[in-house]
Design an enzyme around this catalytic site. Structure first.
Site, mmCIF file in Angstrom:
data_model
loop_
_atom_site.group_PDB
_atom_site.id
_atom_site.type_symbol
_atom_site.label_atom_id
_atom_site.label_comp_id
_atom_site.label_asym_id
_atom_site.label_seq_id
_atom_site.Cartn_x
_atom_site.Cartn_y
_atom_site.Cartn_z
ATOM 1 N N ASP A 1 44.575 -139.176 -12.730
ATOM 2 C CA ASP A 1 43.154 -139.457 -12.851
ATOM 3 C C ASP A 1 42.418 -138.108 -12.809
ATOM 4 O O ASP A 1 42.992 -137.077 -12.451
ATOM 5 C CB ASP A 1 42.667 -140.414 -11.752
ATOM 6 C CG ASP A 1 41.412 -141.160 -12.214
ATOM 7 O OD1 ASP A 1 40.719 -140.642 -13.121
ATOM 8 O OD2 ASP A 1 41.104 -142.236 -11.678
HETATM 9 C C1 NOJ Z 1 37.975 -141.416 -13.515
HETATM 10 C C2 NOJ Z 1 38.307 -142.859 -13.486
HETATM 11 O O1 NOJ Z 1 38.803 -143.232 -12.212
HETATM 12 C C3 NOJ Z 1 39.313 -143.312 -14.543
HETATM 13 O O2 NOJ Z 1 39.359 -144.705 -14.540
HETATM 14 C C4 NOJ Z 1 38.940 -142.754 -15.891
HETATM 15 O O3 NOJ Z 1 39.852 -143.210 -16.858
HETATM 16 C C5 NOJ Z 1 38.923 -141.254 -15.803
HETATM 17 N N1 NOJ Z 1 37.930 -140.832 -14.832
HETATM 18 C C6 NOJ Z 1 38.649 -140.577 -17.142
HETATM 19 O O4 NOJ Z 1 37.343 -140.743 -17.504
#
Ligand code: NOJ
Length: 724
Positions: free
Chosen positions: A287
């Site tokens: 993430d």
């Molecule tokens: C943070 C989020 O938790 C995740 O779900 C997302 O895909 C990523 N950022 C990328 O934007």
């Protein structure tokens, strides 16, 4: 392993350590130039009111984007995220293919959560349709649009079972039940990936957030998760597993820790369970910034140690924390990380690039294709169908003439209250970053389109508006940025202004219909008690306004059923149907499990939803046939309209070696029934699916007696028991 293993080996043999690490580096465009402070600080400045939202937007509009082209040329970038334009994608792909030493193509990832341009209902809403084929079809059009904009991978579906409505991200998944999440996720995987990943309109599904992100303590985003392994295996892991079994090719470890080990560095999770036990050979993508954040978790002293732990744990791609690109080359050269570990991760990434067909066909779209691929009429029609099926009718009383308030008579004059009603952008809900402003049909847009007479009002001019209105619509709930990431709430109610508006409307004596816009269950006992008709509309996407009028005026019949329990009070959270009974279940006596200042019951139970017709259940029966339990029931449409009823089958093991939930959803079916029609519905449930994990973590099927519950929601069921 796969037909590409030889090719992968040969390519790896040609790569320098730096080039290998480059394959694991994912970056997004960085904003540069227009302001003196960092993007994060700018965001903070907006949130704490030092600059206005308008000023923030103006600054963002003037900012330039840095695509890290020099790093790319040097073979130090393997994938990008957040770029959704064929021209930009192809420009960067050309650099990768023509100007890097080995010409390895890039992967472009993007958050296509509920549609790219054709925004469909938020996942929590769409899950209320209880219809896997619908979920797959909307996933397919999302993939068609996204791939036309150059996207190869979506960071979706989210299949985090979410039992706590305070968590803002409940909007992004299929609610509180593990089976529903699994079916929803598997359908999305099929929709996104299509039948062959190398086709230009297929995109990789990156399932997230592995694992148990939905169980963050107190519903606070990014918080910790601590739970028994039994609950993890029974209530959380199966939804991810069902997506892997459906062929998902990427997995995103969650921000949270599980029992003290952050998922990004959790070797048990990423290697032992995911790869060895489940046989996953796709790629894992961190993430955003999550590897670096392991220092904040307190599991690594610095970014260098975090990078080492994450790579050794089986985390392939570093999304934007830059720790791999900074430290891994040196770690390998110093023999602090075995190069084989690096090779394994790089092989995962190359495998997906081969599967996507990028080596043969790196430019999978172009601007001409992109310009004709979006928001096609048939996509809008599907978005409307999905929106209709996502709505849940929560209440529908009779008016003073003894007629149900909904559906409305054609030709009634509407008084419409609530600023959201006319705001197209508010229809999308959280995570619609690809959406074009102006593409959504609001409620007011739809009224204009149909020549419906309406006036809009506020709480200050109710008396005036009421004079020429037959019915009052109160569009209330949450704005779209009150749910989604980083939008946990400690009070899941509606505002005082909304309550005082409702009071004024109710005082007029005219029929009032509340239309709820929200990305989570709300604790709204005042609304439930006092407003005679309530339609849960969530955030429905580009066709929201049209779909809402379809239901309000009875052109369509409500069929949706809640996939998350609505509590009476925030303090009841986490509240969910599949709870444990306790030794003292809440009852009349004081010394039972309950609150002294809130009911023990939910406001609306899981599985609940009304329609414009009614159904009668009778003759429940169950018998065992070999390894199958055959549970059946008769369902009759006793109203005057044809409809579709979502028939739900729950099971309880009455006395097991470990206490079991009072009900677990094991099967369901959406049954079409004409007015007056009666059908027998049979569920075949495998004995295997009724097991549980015992104290020693062995999966066992012991039971003395099962009770089967079948009905139209988790509370009102007929029941029958069977001894084992
Ligand atoms: C943070 C989020 O938790 C995740 O779900 C997302 O895909 C990523 N950022 C990328 O934007």
């Amino acid at each position: 392993m796969s037909k590409y293993e030889d090719k992968i080996k040969k390519l790896l043999a040609k790569m320098t350590v730096e080039e290998k690490v480059g394959q694991l580096q994912q970056c997004g465009p960085s904003l540069v130039g227009a302001f003196e402070v960092s993007f994060e600080e700018l965001l903070d400045m907006m949130f704490d009111g030092r600059i206005s939202k308008e000023e923030f937007d103006r600054l963002m509009g003037t900012a330039k984007q840095d695509f890290h082209e020099d790093d790319l040329r040097a073979g130090r970038v393997g994938s990008y995220n957040g770029i959704g334009s064929a021209a930009q994608v192809n420009k960067l792909q050309k650099i990768a293919v023509e100007e890097t030493r080995l010409g390895i193509p890039l992967i472009f990832g993007y958050d296509v959560i509920h549609g790219f341009k054709t925004i469909t209902p938020i996942p929590l809403a769409e899950s209320c349709a209880w219809e896997p084929s619908l979920w797959e079809r909307t996933g397919r059009i999302a993939a068609k649009e996204a791939s036309a904009a150059g996207i190869h991978m979506t960071f979706a579906p989210m299949v985090d079972v979410s039992k706590d409505a305070r968590w803002g991200r409940v909007s992004e998944g299929a609610g509180e039940d593990v089976l529903l999440n699994g079916l929803y996720g598997a359908a999305k995987v099929r929709g996104f990936q299509g039948d062959n990943l190398s086709k230009e309109d297929s995109i990789v599904a990156c399932i997230k957030h592995f694992a148990a992100y939905g169980a963050v303590e107190a519903g606070r985003d990014y918080n910790c998760v601590d739970m028994s392994m039994q609950r993890l295996y029974e209530e959380y892991l199966p939804s991810y597993k069902m997506c892997i079994d459906a062929g998902a090719r990427a997995v995103m470890p969650a921000f949270n820790d599980i029992n003290g080990i952050p998922c990004s560095v959790n070797k048990w999770l990423l290697m032992d369970l995911l790869r060895k036990q489940w046989g996953f050979n796709g790629m894992t993508v961190s993430d955003a910034n999550a590897i670096a954040e392991c220092v904040n978790h307190g599991i690594a002293l610095d970014g260098r140690e975090a990078a080492k732990k994450a790579l050794e744990a089986g985390l392939d791609i570093d999304m934007t924390s830059n720790t791999y690109i900074k430290y891994v080359e040196e770690l390998v050269k110093n023999e602090e990380i075995d190069e084989e570990i690096l090779d394994r991760a790089v092989a995962d990434v190359l495998r997906i690039k081969f599967e996507l067909g990028l080596f043969d066909n790196p430019y999978q779209t172009n601007e001409a294709h992109e310009s004709t691929a979006m928001l096609k009429p048939e996509y809008r029609a599907l978005a409307r169908e999905a929106a209709v099926k996502s709505m849940v009718l929560l209440k529908n009383e009779k008016d003073s003439n003894g007629k149900k308030i909904l559906p409305l008579e054609k030709g009634v004059n509407l008084g419409i209250f609530g600023e959201v009603a006319g705001n197209g952008d508010e229809m999308t809900g959280a995570w619609a970053i690809g959406a074009d402003s102006g593409s959504c049909v609001s409620i007011l847009d739809a009224c204009k389109e149909r020549d419906i007479f309406y006036q809009t009002g506020t709480k200050d001019n109710v008396d005036e508006i009421v004079k020429s209105s037959d019915v009052l619509l109160a569009v209330i709930g949450e704005k779209k940025d009150e749910s989604g990431e980083a939008s946990s709430r400690a009070k899941i109610t509606i505002s005082h202004e909304q309550i005082s508006l409702l009071k004024k409307l109710l005082k007029t004596g005219k029929p009032v219909v509340a239309i709820l816009f929200n990305g989570r269950p709300l604790a709204i006992p005042f609304v439930a008690e006092n407003v005679p008709a309530i339609l849960e509309a969530w955030h429905l996407g580009v066709e929201a306004g049209n779909a809402i009028l379809d239901i309000l005026f009875g052109d369509e019949i409500p069929t949706g059923k809640l996939t998350m329990t609505f509590p009476n009070a925030t303090g009841q959270c986490p509240m969910y149907y599949a709870h444990i009974n306790t030794g003292r279940p809440g009852g009349k006596s004081k010394f039972t499990s309950k609150y002294i200042d809130a009911p023990v019951e939910p406001l609306y139970p899981f599985g609940y939803g009304l329609s414009y017709t009614e159904y009668e259940y009778s003759d429940i029966a169950v018998k065992k046939n070999g390894d199958l339990y055959e549970a059946s029931i008769n369902v009759k449409n006793i109203g005057e309209r044809d409809g579709e009823e979502i028939v739900q089958c729950y099971v309880r093991n009455m006395a097991a070696g470990r206490v079991r939930p009072v009900k677990e959803l094991k099967a369901f079916e959406k049954v079409a029934l004409q007015a007056g029609e009666k059908k027998e519905v049979t569920f075949n449930i495998k004995a295997e699916d009724l097991g549980y994990y015992n104290w020693n973590m062995e999966y066992v099927k012991e039971a003395k007696e099962y009770v089967f519950y079948i009905g139209g929601n988790s509370k009102d069921c007929l029941e029958v028991s069977i001894k084992d």
